[in-house]
Design an enzyme around this catalytic site. Sequence first.
Site, PDB file in Angstrom:
ATOM      1  N   SER A  56       0.856  -1.200   0.000  1.00 20.23           N
ATOM      2  CA  SER A  56       0.000   0.000   0.000  1.00 20.23           C
ATOM      3  C   SER A  56       0.881   1.234   0.000  1.00 20.23           C
ATOM      4  O   SER A  56       1.976   1.236   0.573  1.00 20.23           O
ATOM      5  CB  SER A  56      -0.877   0.020   1.253  1.00 20.23           C
ATOM      6  OG  SER A  56      -1.582   1.240   1.339  1.00 20.23           O
ATOM      7  N   TYR A  59      -1.660  -0.401  10.353  1.00 18.62           N
ATOM      8  CA  TYR A  59      -1.816  -1.017   9.021  1.00 18.62           C
ATOM      9  C   TYR A  59      -0.679  -0.543   8.111  1.00 18.62           C
ATOM     10  O   TYR A  59      -0.063  -1.351   7.395  1.00 18.62           O
ATOM     11  CB  TYR A  59      -3.183  -0.624   8.463  1.00 18.62           C
ATOM     12  CG  TYR A  59      -3.409  -0.872   6.987  1.00 18.62           C
ATOM     13  CD1 TYR A  59      -3.872  -2.106   6.525  1.00 18.62           C
ATOM     14  CD2 TYR A  59      -3.202   0.147   6.046  1.00 18.62           C
ATOM     15  CE1 TYR A  59      -4.105  -2.321   5.167  1.00 18.62           C
ATOM     16  CE2 TYR A  59      -3.436  -0.058   4.693  1.00 18.62           C
ATOM     17  CZ  TYR A  59      -3.882  -1.293   4.253  1.00 18.62           C
ATOM     18  OH  TYR A  59      -4.116  -1.505   2.912  1.00 18.62           O
TER      19      TYR A  59
HETATM   20  P1  NAP Z   1     -11.570  -5.977  -0.260  1.00 17.88           P
HETATM   21  O1  NAP Z   1     -12.372  -5.425  -1.388  1.00 17.88           O
HETATM   22  O2  NAP Z   1     -12.060  -5.791   1.144  1.00 17.88           O
HETATM   23  O3  NAP Z   1     -11.356  -7.554  -0.548  1.00 17.88           O
HETATM   24  C1  NAP Z   1     -10.578  -8.290   0.338  1.00 17.88           C
HETATM   25  C2  NAP Z   1     -10.470  -9.702  -0.137  1.00 17.88           C
HETATM   26  O4  NAP Z   1      -9.589 -10.394   0.752  1.00 17.88           O
HETATM   27  C3  NAP Z   1     -11.779 -10.461  -0.120  1.00 17.88           C
HETATM   28  O5  NAP Z   1     -11.797 -11.349  -1.213  1.00 17.88           O
HETATM   29  C4  NAP Z   1     -11.725 -11.227   1.209  1.00 17.88           C
HETATM   30  O6  NAP Z   1     -12.441 -12.459   1.199  1.00 17.88           O
HETATM   31  C5  NAP Z   1     -10.255 -11.519   1.302  1.00 17.88           C
HETATM   32  N1  NAP Z   1      -9.790 -11.737   2.668  1.00 17.88           N
HETATM   33  C6  NAP Z   1      -9.827 -10.888   3.711  1.00 17.88           C
HETATM   34  N2  NAP Z   1      -9.294 -11.464   4.814  1.00 17.88           N
HETATM   35  C7  NAP Z   1      -8.903 -12.705   4.431  1.00 17.88           C
HETATM   36  C8  NAP Z   1      -8.290 -13.789   5.097  1.00 17.88           C
HETATM   37  N3  NAP Z   1      -7.965 -13.726   6.380  1.00 17.88           N
HETATM   38  N4  NAP Z   1      -8.041 -14.903   4.385  1.00 17.88           N
HETATM   39  C9  NAP Z   1      -8.350 -14.990   3.081  1.00 17.88           C
HETATM   40  N5  NAP Z   1      -8.947 -14.007   2.390  1.00 17.88           N
HETATM   41  C10 NAP Z   1      -9.222 -12.879   3.078  1.00 17.88           C
HETATM   42  O7  NAP Z   1     -10.083  -5.410  -0.267  1.00 17.88           O
HETATM   43  P2  NAP Z   1      -9.211  -4.690  -1.410  1.00 17.88           P
HETATM   44  O8  NAP Z   1      -9.399  -3.224  -1.271  1.00 17.88           O
HETATM   45  O9  NAP Z   1      -9.407  -5.332  -2.706  1.00 17.88           O
HETATM   46  O10 NAP Z   1      -7.753  -5.003  -0.840  1.00 17.88           O
HETATM   47  C11 NAP Z   1      -6.911  -5.990  -1.384  1.00 17.88           C
HETATM   48  C12 NAP Z   1      -5.490  -5.689  -0.945  1.00 17.88           C
HETATM   49  O11 NAP Z   1      -5.126  -4.396  -1.395  1.00 17.88           O
HETATM   50  C13 NAP Z   1      -5.293  -5.694   0.576  1.00 17.88           C
HETATM   51  O12 NAP Z   1      -4.054  -6.278   0.892  1.00 17.88           O
HETATM   52  C14 NAP Z   1      -5.270  -4.204   0.909  1.00 17.88           C
HETATM   53  O13 NAP Z   1      -4.544  -3.929   2.084  1.00 17.88           O
HETATM   54  C15 NAP Z   1      -4.603  -3.644  -0.334  1.00 17.88           C
HETATM   55  N6  NAP Z   1      -4.846  -2.216  -0.572  1.00 17.88           N
HETATM   56  C16 NAP Z   1      -6.101  -1.769  -0.821  1.00 17.88           C
HETATM   57  C17 NAP Z   1      -6.274  -0.416  -1.053  1.00 17.88           C
HETATM   58  C18 NAP Z   1      -7.624   0.192  -1.344  1.00 17.88           C
HETATM   59  O14 NAP Z   1      -7.759   1.421  -1.290  1.00 17.88           O
HETATM   60  N7  NAP Z   1      -8.641  -0.584  -1.654  1.00 17.88           N
HETATM   61  C19 NAP Z   1      -5.175   0.455  -1.030  1.00 17.88           C
HETATM   62  C20 NAP Z   1      -3.918  -0.066  -0.774  1.00 17.88           C
HETATM   63  C21 NAP Z   1      -3.761  -1.402  -0.557  1.00 17.88           C
HETATM   64  P3  NAP Z   1     -14.043 -12.524   1.423  1.00 17.88           P
HETATM   65  O15 NAP Z   1     -14.654 -11.905   0.180  1.00 17.88           O
HETATM   66  O16 NAP Z   1     -14.349 -13.969   1.529  1.00 17.88           O
HETATM   67  O17 NAP Z   1     -14.326 -11.723   2.647  1.00 17.88           O
END
Ligand code: NAP
Length: 242
Positions: free
Chosen positions: A137, A151
């Site tokens: 991130s 985080y």
């Molecule tokens: P998201 O829409 O909340 O999706 C998270 C995904 O991870 C879901 O498929 C969820 O599964 C799965 N998950 C969560 N906890 C888990 C666990 N313990 N074991 C296995 N699967 C798990 O999140 P996102 O925004 O796409 O984020 C993805 C990555 O990008 C993360 O590492 C996050 O920190 C990073 N990130 C995101 C942003 C942003 O602004 N969105 C920015 C920087 C970095 P379920 O569907 O089954 O719950």
Amino acid sequence: MTSVTIVTGGGRGIGAATARRLAAAGHDVVVGYRNDQAAAEAVVADVRAAGHRGVAVPADTADPDQVQRLFDAAADLGPLTGLVNNAGITSPIGPFADLRVDDLRRVVDVNLVGYVLCAQQAARRMTRGGAIVNVSSAAATLGSPGEYVHYAAVKAATDTLTVGLAKELAPHGIRVNAVAPGIIRTDIHALSGAPDRPDTAAGRIPLGRAGEPDEVAGAIAFLLGPDASYTTGAVLRIAGGL
Ligand code: NAP
């Protein structure tokens, strides 16, 4: 050679966009998820519609036994060539002084222990070489004051994991890179109590808007693919200038 790639957290958000993008680029894709089976199965349906094999596997990446089962399921498709360490969580946005220890531990468990467990399985199983992309991130360098400093600190650990593993695994033909997204429009913001964050933050993003999951997926597909054959240990920022 067939590409067999695991995307953890592949059912929603950045992971789902990545799984679809990888199928379009010729990968067979294992979609890991924690709870939302319907979302993961929908992504698998799209992978198959693109002409590739797909399977949805429930696995909490913080649990070593479930991680082992996830990688065993991938082995049924053939030798593993790719891992996208993406499954991640935040915790409620708020001041550092209010952080609950349970939330801290869960963020460390999923975002750091989970990434390490999955990378370790990949390192053991990528016997013909391969590529790992860790989803870090922009928070790793911004620090996320007033939101979730813990985080951000864990995401900084992801960057260090990337650099160290890139060096250790290079002799085995395994490249390790990271992407560092800024504010991307996914469910993660609602889960941290700020569903409008992608819009309210737009004013402080140089490009003037939040990013879309597909704009991260393209970079991940690049880092996994042959055009990145000389790229390892890189952290590619995808943050609209943040
Ligand atoms: P998201 O829409 O909340 O999706 C998270 C995904 O991870 C879901 O498929 C969820 O599964 C799965 N998950 C969560 N906890 C888990 C666990 N313990 N074991 C296995 N699967 C798990 O999140 P996102 O925004 O796409 O984020 C993805 C990555 O990008 C993360 O590492 C996050 O920190 C990073 N990130 C995101 C942003 C942003 O602004 N969105 C920015 C920087 C970095 P379920 O569907 O089954 O719950």
